[in-house]
Scaffold this motif. Structure first.
Motif, short mmCIF file in Angstrom:
data_model
loop_
_atom_site.label_atom_id
_atom_site.label_comp_id
_atom_site.label_asym_id
_atom_site.label_seq_id
_atom_site.Cartn_x
_atom_site.Cartn_y
_atom_site.Cartn_z
N PRO A 67 -15.77 5.28 6.08
CA PRO A 67 -17.30 6.09 4.91
C PRO A 67 -18.38 7.21 5.10
O PRO A 67 -18.67 7.78 4.17
N GLU A 68 -18.53 7.76 6.65
CA GLU A 68 -19.31 9.16 7.11
C GLU A 68 -18.65 9.62 7.36
O GLU A 68 -18.64 11.43 6.56
N THR A 69 -18.25 9.75 8.32
CA THR A 69 -17.40 11.30 8.68
C THR A 69 -16.11 11.81 7.51
O THR A 69 -15.65 13.04 7.65
N GLY A 70 -15.54 11.09 7.18
CA GLY A 70 -14.34 11.11 6.51
C GLY A 70 -12.58 11.22 7.66
O GLY A 70 -11.92 11.84 6.52
N GLU A 71 -13.48 10.77 8.58
CA GLU A 71 -12.23 11.13 9.73
C GLU A 71 -11.43 9.27 9.17
O GLU A 71 -11.11 8.81 8.72
N GLU A 72 -9.67 10.14 9.17
CA GLU A 72 -9.01 9.01 9.28
C GLU A 72 -8.65 7.30 10.10
O GLU A 72 -8.51 8.44 11.38
N LEU A 73 -8.22 6.66 10.21
CA LEU A 73 -8.45 6.06 10.46
C LEU A 73 -7.12 5.12 11.41
O LEU A 73 -6.30 4.87 10.18
N PRO A 74 -7.31 4.84 12.29
CA PRO A 74 -5.89 3.94 12.96
C PRO A 74 -5.25 2.68 11.78
O PRO A 74 -5.96 2.29 10.76
N ILE A 75 -4.51 2.47 11.20
CA ILE A 75 -3.70 1.33 10.54
C ILE A 75 -4.48 0.07 11.28
O ILE A 75 -4.30 0.00 12.82
N GLY A 76 -4.67 -0.43 10.36
CA GLY A 76 -5.97 -1.68 10.50
C GLY A 76 -7.44 -1.54 10.43
O GLY A 76 -7.57 -2.93 9.92
N VAL A 131 -9.10 6.35 0.28
CA VAL A 131 -9.88 7.57 -0.36
C VAL A 131 -7.91 7.53 -1.51
O VAL A 131 -7.06 7.34 -0.63
N VAL A 132 -7.82 8.48 -1.82
CA VAL A 132 -6.71 8.92 -2.92
C VAL A 132 -5.75 9.82 -3.46
O VAL A 132 -7.24 11.01 -3.83
N LYS A 133 -4.98 10.38 -3.21
CA LYS A 133 -4.47 11.67 -4.47
C LYS A 133 -3.19 11.68 -5.41
O LYS A 133 -2.63 11.10 -4.66
N GLY A 134 -3.08 12.26 -6.28
CA GLY A 134 -2.41 11.87 -7.14
C GLY A 134 -2.23 12.75 -8.04
O GLY A 134 -2.93 13.10 -8.54
N PRO A 135 -1.45 12.71 -8.92
CA PRO A 135 -1.76 13.44 -10.23
C PRO A 135 -2.95 12.34 -11.22
O PRO A 135 -2.79 13.67 -12.91
#
Length: 564
Positions: A391-400, A406-410
């Motif tokens: 939530p603070e750094t925006g770095e992707e976290l491991p599964i689980g 966060v989402v991205k799409g048309p």
């Protein structure tokens, strides 16, 4: 994310990607009316309107707006329950390149003033019973025009004759003084040309809708949704429901169209596949069950509270609900017990999905006919990426691991109306930061734990209200439950449960506490229980947890005044 594990969970019939038509959103109606002119588009309390007749009325409304000086980019507010007038005003506005501002008919003057002033709306289309409220709200910034309709305008005989008597009895009767700025919806359509009209739009840039978010903290923000945002989300939802048939499905429209969930999965989706919308202006469970029994809808999107009302109705067994095939639940978590009982009663499929106004709104859903997982919001829609980040750094976290979804799409919004600083916080490199805490499993199914701001921190432990609510819902005497954190000088917060019991139940606080202790870690067990007749909800049926917390804070303030 290089690996999108959810794609392996897609049914064969659902494409991973799709080429969405770059068009005005109202083209859905135009195409369906051309291909199926005599098919019934709207069924309003027995009054049936064909696609050809609906499109003619839409053209009349579009021409009427142009004659009033409305031009591309102008904002038109629509403050109506689910009724034909709302559908006509919506698509008529879109055809001339106008921007719709959907407004909740339950709003008080303060809320109306904020929304109409913030959006810069020039015209409102509303019910006769609401005109006085609108005028009061807009005293400081009068609108150019107020277009007024009545429920009786589109009711079949004899309901149209009887309606004024009922309105008077219910205190909803209104005398309208028409003038050059207060116009009759019916007269406006009657005097307008029905010649086809369509103003050219840039679907990816031009707005179709400014949709205001709930605004549980402070004033609501206007979400800017383009024609392409809504076109793509409508088609994504349709691709997911791949067994539905063109010019065949009947949609039970109980979700209000002024909420973006109802707008996309009911109004736009039905128009896209030439379905019939059975319009429900107000959700009343007895009427809804009678309507299902008589009209045989096949698709019934809703909120969990709607399905809860169905399964707990004392005479549910006397209604034939077997026509229902597909139900997508949104706006709040769907308890497993509700899902299982509803599917048993109807024989249809009830799945949980996920979305937010900023994404038109749907981003995730469980498979309808294939693999789904208990407690999961499902997997991302076609062309939709999702990941869990710190939530603070925006770095992707491991599964689980738990982090922010966060989402991205048309379907992701263009931004907030006149809120550049909010846009920077919420939209980053095309990614929408949802504010929801979630995790993803190894198969790509996502699980919402809670809104970041709803998480309870008690004695240093993170507690997710949804987890506790699921346990309470499993208790046979609990009809509804919501959990919130209340301030505590020692632990920081305590877990408090607000409970609505089933009729005739007399379960005690101690019994509920014992039930929770068997199923939850001790620090998650609610310390305080409050039994209520009902819970505060939005019109979509979403429980207003924030309102309950505000009530608690007010109690503390009042108590401190007494202590002083």
């Amino acid at each position: 994310m290089t690996n999108n594990p959810w794609l392996d969970q897609y049914p064969e019939e659902v494409p991973h990607s799709y080429d969405y038509p770059r068009q005005n959103l109202a083209k859905f109606l135009v195409h369906s009316a051309t291909a199926h002119p005599q098919h019934i588009a709207l069924d309003f309390l027995g009054k049936k309107i064909s696609y050809a007749n609906l499109l003619e009325s839409v053209y009349r409304f579009a021409n009427a707006l142009q004659s009033l000086g409305v031009r591309k980019g102008d904002r038109i507010a629509i403050m109506l329950p689910n009724c034909p007038q709302g559908v006509i005003a919506y698509y008529g506005t879109l055809l001339i390149g106008g921007i719709v501002v959907m407004t909740n008919p339950l709003y008080v003057p303060r809320e109306i003033e904020h929304q109409l002033t913030d959006s810069g709306a020039k015209i409102i289309v509303t019910m006769d019973a609401l005109v006085e409220r609108v005028h009061k709200a807009m005293e400081r910034r009068p609108l150019d025009y107020t277009i007024v309709t009545s429920m009786k305008d589109y009711l079949p005989f004899p309901k149209n004759v009887l309606y004024p008597i009922k309105a008077k009895k219910d205190g909803m009767a209104a005398r309208i003084e028409y003038n050059e700025r207060v116009l009759s919806f019916v007269s406006l359509l009657k005097n307008a040309a029905d010649t086809p009209v369509e103003v050219s739009v840039d679907p990816e840039e031009d707005l179709a809708l400014i949709q205001y978010t709930g605004g549980t903290t402070g004033f609501a923000k206007g979400v800017m949704l383009t024609h392409m945002n809504l076109v793509s989300n409508t088609i994504q939802a349709q691709l997911w429901c791949y067994r539905t048939k063109i010019a065949y499905e009947k949609y039970l429209a109980a979700l209000p169209f002024f909420h973006v969930f109802g707008l996309t999965v009911l109004l736009n989706q039905a128009m896209y596949i030439a379905g019939t919308l059975i319009l429900i202006p107000r959700f009343q469970i007895d009427d809804v069950l009678k309507t299902i029994h008589k009209k045989k809808p096949t698709v019934f999107p809703g909120a969990p509270t709607m399905y809860i009302a169905v399964i707990h109705h004392p005479e549910v067994g006397s209604f034939d609900l077997s026509s229902i095939q597909i139900c997508v639940s949104g706006a709040a978590p769907l308890p497993l017990e509700v899902q299982e009982r509803f599917e048993k009663i109807t024989g249809g499929k009830l799945i949980e999905g996920y979305g937010l106004t900023e994404a038109s709104p749907v981003t995730h859903a469980n498979n309808i006919w294939e693999k789904r997982k208990q407690g999961s919001i499902g997997i991302p829609f076609p062309d939709t990426l999702a990941r869990i980040v710190h939530p603070e750094t925006g770095e992707e976290l491991p599964i689980g691991e738990i982090g922010e979804l966060v989402v991205k799409g048309p379907q992701v919004m263009k931004g907030y109306w006149n809120r550049p600083e909010e846009n920077e916080r919420t939209l980053r490199d095309g990614w929408l930061f949802t504010g929801d805490l979630a995790r993803m499993d190894e198969e790509g199914f996502f699980y919402i734990l809670d809104r970041r701001k709803d998480m309870i921190i008690a004695g240093g432990y993170n507690i997710y209200p949804r987890e506790v609510e699921e346990v309470l819902f499993e208790h046979p005497d609990v009809e509804e439950a919501v959990v919130a954190g209340v301030k505590d000088p020692y632990r920081g917060e305590n877990v408090k449960a607000y409970i609505v019991l089933r009729k005739g139940s007399n379960v005690t606080e101690q019994e509920l506490k014992s039930w929770c202790k068997e199923r939850l870690a001790v620090y998650k067990v609610p310390k305080i229980y409050e039994f209520r007749e009902s819970l505060p909800k939005t019109l979509v049926g979403k429980v207003l947890r924030r309102k309950l917390i505000d009530e608690e804070n007010e109690k503390l303030v009042n108590q401190s005044k007494v202590d002083l």
